[in-house]
Design a protein around this motif. Structure first.
Motif, mmCIF file in Angstrom:
data_model
loop_
_atom_site.group_PDB
_atom_site.id
_atom_site.type_symbol
_atom_site.label_atom_id
_atom_site.label_comp_id
_atom_site.label_asym_id
_atom_site.label_seq_id
_atom_site.Cartn_x
_atom_site.Cartn_y
_atom_site.Cartn_z
ATOM 1 N N ALA A 1 0.834 -1.206 0.000
ATOM 2 C CA ALA A 1 0.000 0.000 0.000
ATOM 3 C C ALA A 1 0.870 1.257 0.000
ATOM 4 O O ALA A 1 0.564 2.234 -0.693
ATOM 5 N N VAL A 2 1.951 1.243 0.763
ATOM 6 C CA VAL A 2 2.882 2.383 0.776
ATOM 7 C C VAL A 2 3.520 2.543 -0.601
ATOM 8 O O VAL A 2 3.565 3.641 -1.159
ATOM 9 N N ARG A 3 3.988 1.424 -1.162
ATOM 10 C CA ARG A 3 4.643 1.453 -2.475
ATOM 11 C C ARG A 3 3.687 2.003 -3.532
ATOM 12 O O ARG A 3 4.047 2.881 -4.324
ATOM 13 N N ALA A 4 2.447 1.502 -3.536
ATOM 14 C CA ALA A 4 1.456 1.958 -4.519
ATOM 15 C C ALA A 4 1.089 3.420 -4.289
ATOM 16 O O ALA A 4 0.986 4.196 -5.242
ATOM 17 N N GLY A 5 0.901 3.807 -3.042
ATOM 18 C CA GLY A 5 0.526 5.177 -2.717
ATOM 19 C C GLY A 5 1.588 6.199 -3.102
ATOM 20 O O GLY A 5 1.271 7.338 -3.428
ATOM 21 N N MET A 6 2.837 5.780 -3.083
ATOM 22 C CA MET A 6 3.932 6.689 -3.426
ATOM 23 C C MET A 6 4.383 6.514 -4.875
ATOM 24 O O MET A 6 5.286 7.217 -5.330
#
Length: 171
Positions: free
Chosen positions: A110-115
């Protein structure tokens, strides 16, 4: 070209190391400096293996088990960039979006996708793990560990995806 393989030596004066080039290195700091000067990882001293406890080793995480200084520096720079970009506020925002229990990999994804970070660009998983542990220490979340599989009625199987091996533990 001189070969540099640094190994620990036992002696009455404490930590000592010897290098194949003939250098006798008094103390860990001297051995780390010699390793760095000769293009070797200063954590594993070029062996590619870290000793976690006497008799228990695994691939060095500082140099991706290569023993090289270049890989160690690349990893350190990538981790420093991840520390700068992935803050506790980012992880708190991601965790707040989960309704119930979640896997570390789900939070990291989720962090990777969000950034908008491509896979392998930064060590997102380790950074998210460190921040989740920080949140747990502050009492913000509770982290649990569950076995991957039950084997019979008295054995559980934990899989370690990082090292691609399975460990069985008796109950």
């Amino acid at each position: 070209m001189t070969t540099h393989a640094i190994s620990p030596q036992t002696g009455i004066l404490g930590d000592a190391f010897a290098c194949e080039c003939g250098a006798v290195l008094a103390g860990r700091m001297t051995a780390e400096l010699h390793a760095a000067e000769n293009g070797l990882c200063s954590v594993c001293l070029g062996s590619g293996q870290e000793e976690m406890a006497p008799g228990l080793t695994h691939g060095c995480t500082a140099c991706a088990a290569t023993g090289g200084r270049k890989e160690q520096v690349i990893w350190q720079l990538a981790y420093a960039e991840a520390e700068h970009l992935i803050t506790i506020a980012v992880v708190r925002g991601i965790v707040a979006n989960f309704d119930g229990p979640f896997h570390l990999s789900e939070a990291a994804d989720a962090v990777r996708a969000g950034m908008g970070l491509p896979a392998g660009r930064l060590p997102v998983g380790p950074r998210v793990r460190d921040l989740l542990l920080e949140m747990q220490a502050a009492g913000e979340i509770t982290m649990l560990s569950a076995p991957d599989e039950m084997i019979g009625s008295d054995m559980v199987l934990y899989r370690d995806p990082q090292w691609q091996r399975a460990h069985t533990l008796g109950l």
